[in-house]
Each structure stands twice: as C-alpha cells, then as structure tokens.
Design an enzyme around this catalytic site. Sequence first.
Site, PDB file in Angstrom:
ATOM      1  N   PRO A  17       0.823  -1.280  -0.073  1.00 30.28           N
ATOM      2  CA  PRO A  17       0.032   0.066   0.029  1.00 30.28           C
ATOM      3  C   PRO A  17       0.845   1.338   0.113  1.00 30.28           C
ATOM      4  O   PRO A  17       1.885   1.210   0.845  1.00 30.28           O
ATOM      5  CB  PRO A  17      -0.853  -0.274   1.359  1.00 30.28           C
ATOM      6  CG  PRO A  17       0.173  -1.042   2.059  1.00 30.28           C
ATOM      7  CD  PRO A  17       0.662  -1.805   1.165  1.00 30.28           C
ATOM      8  N   GLN A  69      -6.690  -1.295   2.769  1.00 34.02           N
ATOM      9  CA  GLN A  69      -6.016  -0.914   4.001  1.00 34.02           C
ATOM     10  C   GLN A  69      -6.564   0.222   4.762  1.00 34.02           C
ATOM     11  O   GLN A  69      -6.712   1.361   4.074  1.00 34.02           O
ATOM     12  CB  GLN A  69      -4.410  -0.593   3.644  1.00 34.02           C
ATOM     13  CG  GLN A  69      -3.731  -0.406   5.093  1.00 34.02           C
ATOM     14  CD  GLN A  69      -2.446   0.183   4.844  1.00 34.02           C
ATOM     15  OE1 GLN A  69      -2.144   1.159   4.581  1.00 34.02           O
ATOM     16  NE2 GLN A  69      -1.411  -0.561   5.478  1.00 34.02           N
ATOM     17  N   CYS A  99       2.993   2.959   9.648  1.00 31.67           N
ATOM     18  CA  CYS A  99       3.282   4.193   8.995  1.00 31.67           C
ATOM     19  C   CYS A  99       3.504   5.123  10.117  1.00 31.67           C
ATOM     20  O   CYS A  99       2.932   5.460  10.934  1.00 31.67           O
ATOM     21  CB  CYS A  99       2.025   4.386   8.115  1.00 31.67           C
ATOM     22  SG  CYS A  99       2.215   5.921   7.343  1.00 31.67           S
ATOM     23  N   HIS A 170       7.263  -5.281   8.049  1.00 33.92           N
ATOM     24  CA  HIS A 170       8.407  -4.525   7.635  1.00 33.92           C
ATOM     25  C   HIS A 170       9.502  -4.636   8.293  1.00 33.92           C
ATOM     26  O   HIS A 170       9.354  -4.130   9.474  1.00 33.92           O
ATOM     27  CB  HIS A 170       7.861  -2.876   7.436  1.00 33.92           C
ATOM     28  CG  HIS A 170       8.736  -1.990   6.885  1.00 33.92           C
ATOM     29  ND1 HIS A 170       8.587  -0.719   6.392  1.00 33.92           N
ATOM     30  CD2 HIS A 170      10.060  -2.238   6.305  1.00 33.92           C
ATOM     31  CE1 HIS A 170       9.474   0.048   6.101  1.00 33.92           C
ATOM     32  NE2 HIS A 170      10.297  -0.932   5.688  1.00 33.92           N
ATOM     33  N   GLY A 212      12.785  -3.028   1.341  1.00 35.47           N
ATOM     34  CA  GLY A 212      14.099  -3.498   0.585  1.00 35.47           C
ATOM     35  C   GLY A 212      14.222  -4.339  -0.354  1.00 35.47           C
ATOM     36  O   GLY A 212      15.325  -4.841  -0.938  1.00 35.47           O
TER      37      GLY A 212
HETATM   38  C1  LIG Z   1       5.116   6.807  -1.465  1.00 37.53           C
HETATM   39  C2  LIG Z   1       4.834   5.680  -0.580  1.00 37.53           C
HETATM   40  C3  LIG Z   1       3.753   5.686   0.338  1.00 37.53           C
HETATM   41  C4  LIG Z   1       3.269   4.826   1.153  1.00 37.53           C
HETATM   42  N1  LIG Z   1       2.068   4.860   1.833  1.00 37.53           N
HETATM   43  C5  LIG Z   1       1.949   3.793   2.762  1.00 37.53           C
HETATM   44  C6  LIG Z   1       0.506   3.518   3.101  1.00 37.53           C
HETATM   45  O1  LIG Z   1      -0.296   4.110   2.616  1.00 37.53           O
HETATM   46  N2  LIG Z   1       0.326   2.552   4.305  1.00 37.53           N
HETATM   47  C7  LIG Z   1       1.305   1.712   4.608  1.00 37.53           C
HETATM   48  O2  LIG Z   1       1.083   0.846   5.382  1.00 37.53           O
HETATM   49  N3  LIG Z   1       2.701   1.776   4.057  1.00 37.53           N
HETATM   50  C8  LIG Z   1       2.895   2.810   3.373  1.00 37.53           C
HETATM   51  N4  LIG Z   1       4.271   2.961   2.635  1.00 37.53           N
HETATM   52  C9  LIG Z   1       5.154   1.984   3.038  1.00 37.53           C
HETATM   53  C10 LIG Z   1       5.487   0.821   1.980  1.00 37.53           C
HETATM   54  O3  LIG Z   1       3.985  -0.041   2.115  1.00 37.53           O
HETATM   55  C11 LIG Z   1       6.277  -0.194   2.339  1.00 37.53           C
HETATM   56  O4  LIG Z   1       6.111  -0.650   3.739  1.00 37.53           O
HETATM   57  C12 LIG Z   1       7.665   0.680   2.326  1.00 37.53           C
HETATM   58  O5  LIG Z   1       7.791   1.416   1.267  1.00 37.53           O
HETATM   59  C13 LIG Z   1       8.729  -0.578   2.425  1.00 37.53           C
HETATM   60  O6  LIG Z   1       8.641  -1.347   1.293  1.00 37.53           O
HETATM   61  P1  LIG Z   1       9.789  -1.162   0.031  1.00 37.53           P
HETATM   62  O7  LIG Z   1      11.304  -1.292   0.598  1.00 37.53           O
HETATM   63  O8  LIG Z   1       9.299  -2.474  -0.833  1.00 37.53           O
HETATM   64  O9  LIG Z   1       9.495   0.037  -0.575  1.00 37.53           O
HETATM   65  C14 LIG Z   1       4.465   3.826   1.632  1.00 37.53           C
HETATM   66  C15 LIG Z   1       5.711   3.806   1.001  1.00 37.53           C
HETATM   67  C16 LIG Z   1       6.085   4.881  -0.031  1.00 37.53           C
HETATM   68  C17 LIG Z   1       7.038   4.789  -0.646  1.00 37.53           C
END
Ligand SMILES: Cc1cc2nc3c(=O)[nH]c(=O)nc-3n(C[C@H](O)[C@H](O)[C@H](O)COP(=O)(O)O)c2cc1C
Length: 328
Positions: A17, A69, A99, A170, A212
């Site tokens: 999300p 979510q 978050c 996470h 990551g």
């Molecule tokens: C632009 C952006 C918006 C995000 N918004 C949410 C969100 O609405 N809800 C949430 O649980 N995490 C949110 N996240 C966190 C991501 O869901 C994820 O946990 C985080 O980016 C780590 O994963 P990754 O390393 O694969 O990006 C957001 C991340 C980014 C980059």
Amino acid sequence: MALELKEYGADRFSIAPMIDVTTSAFRRFTRIMTKRSMLYTEMIAAEALVHGKLNLIAHDNNELPCVLQLGGSDPQKLAIAAKIGEDCGYSAINLNAGCPSDKVQSGSFGAILMKTPDVIASCVEKMQSAVKIPVTIKTRIGVDDLDSFDYTVKIVKTIYDSGCRHIVLHARKAWLNGLSPKENRSIPPLDYDRVYAMKEMFPDLFITINGGILTIDDCLLHLKKVEGVMLGRAIIDNPYLLSSVDRDIFEDGSEVKSRENVLNEFADLCEKFLSEGHRFHHMAMHGLNLFNGCHGARRFRQYMSAHMHQENADASLLLKAYQKMQGA
Ligand SMILES: Cc1cc2nc3c(=O)[nH]c(=O)nc-3n(C[C@H](O)[C@H](O)[C@H](O)COP(=O)(O)O)c2cc1C
C-alpha cells in the site's frame, strides 16, 4: 508447514500500500502485467469511510484480489469501515500499524499503535467480528526504543492472540521522533532474520516480509523462509518487474509480455480511462518508468512528463514517447 503448500494464494506476492501511488488507476495498470498478485489500496482513514466518503474506495473488479488498507485506532469505527470494505467487494482488510507520518501520529494510528499492542488487538477483534473476509495487520519489528527481539515477539504474539493469522512485517523499526516518513523507509536497518524468527515461533501465522526487496530472485530467497513477499518502491522504480511475477513466483506457466505489448495494452487502458471521464495523466503517470533500464528510458519519461498534463493529451502520446525513446 504452509511453506510446503503447492497452491499459493495471491498473498504470496503483493504490491505494498502506498499513499498517492496505489490508486485504482495504478492497480489497473499493474493488472496488465500480473493477474495473480495481491494488490493493496492506499491507506484510507476509517473515519472517512464512516462519514460516507465511498468514492475513496471505488474500484474496478479487474483489480481484485485487492486488500483495503485502513488507518485508525477506534475499534468501533474500524469495524464499520471494514464492513463497508467487505460490502464493496474487497478481498481482505488490513490495518496499518506501521506508518510513521506526522499526520497519522496525530490521529494516534499507524506506527504509534506499536506502542500499545493491546489497542491493535482490540481493533482486530472488533473488525473480525464485523466481517467474514480476513483481517490482517501491517506493522514493523519495533518503534523508537521498543525495538528488542522480545518486543517484536510481544507485538506479534498480541496480534496472534487476537485471532489474526496474517501479518505483514516491514523488517525495520520506525523512529517516530526525528526521522521523516521517507527516512523511516531507509535509515533504520533492515533485519530480515528477525522476521524469519517470528515465522519459526508462530508456524501457523502467514507472514509477509516487506522492506528493501528489489528483485524476483530476492523474492524467491525470502519465500524459502516465509509465505509472502511485499514490494513497494521497487515497483514504482521498475513496474515491468511485475511482468514475470505470475510465471516466476506463482509458477502458473504464463508467458511474460514484452514491454512493447505492455505499452500497447496500457495505451488501450488509457483510452478507456479517458472515456470514463478521468484525466489522462492520472493513469499515464504510472507508466513513466515502464522502460527503466532500457536504452532511451529517460527520453520516454521526459517526453511523457512534459506533455501528459496537456488538456488534449491522449494515448497517442505514449506511442510518440516510445518513438522519441528510440531516437526518432
Ligand atoms: C510513497 C509511499 C507511500 C506509502 N504509503 C503507505 C501506506 O499508505 N500504508 C502503508 O502501510 N505503508 C505505506 N508505505 C510503506 C510501504 O507500504 C512499504 O512498507 C515500504 O515502502 C517498504 O517497502 P519497500 O522497501 O518495498 O518500498 C508507503 C511507501 C511509499 C514509498
């Protein structure tokens, strides 16, 4: 053990999300490349749904399976919002307990909930009693100074004891004071072993690992340890990664579409999106990185960025950008 299952649900691979990214338009775009993956909405405040803002969760059936979510900390409101999500056809409801944005903290939800695992449990119980679809949690391995191994166990156990059987973890903690949400996605170190250890301690808990993860090969390594992987920024940066997910992660025998085929289907989708009365760039923006890693990708992105907001912009722009990319 669930890891030995031959048939995998969509949760084996999910797209994280992301606020302002994982809109309905984005999800329709991703479906060109993967039919099997689990998609997520952006975080939607439970309060907004309780107040009838149903436009926030409008979606196309083609996006399913898709998880709604929710953000919130009031069990009653979350339960009402969860029921609304179920009635709208979502596949599961996920509570955001990870978050770290200021906006979310001032509403006492998101990562701050990790400081009060009992509140998370009360929310889960109330939501579960309101819906038949699964209620899941997305959280981190710790928050501020509450980041020991034992504290991660405490969070996971409290959630487990509430009856929840799917947690997205996470693999880093959140620092609520001093780090921006963006910094909180890169500065606290990743600890995948901590997540794997939770799987060993709670064998019948479906664990999705997040944080990551960049490639399909990374995903396959994690899937030897836990049941699900979730990717966020890697998909923004390189959406074409999704085109091999159904073949390589779900092993469904499907063929990988070429980028050119994806572009053609995307052009059709943009036309449809326009005919539904939406603005072209609200869809087109999601395809800007389609050619990342290819020669000329920057020219494609620059041409699109420069023209996609124009009043008369339509799908023909994609084909022009493609020609620019090839040096025409
Ligand atoms: C632009 C952006 C918006 C995000 N918004 C949410 C969100 O609405 N809800 C949430 O649980 N995490 C949110 N996240 C966190 C991501 O869901 C994820 O946990 C985080 O980016 C780590 O994963 P990754 O390393 O694969 O990006 C957001 C991340 C980014 C980059």
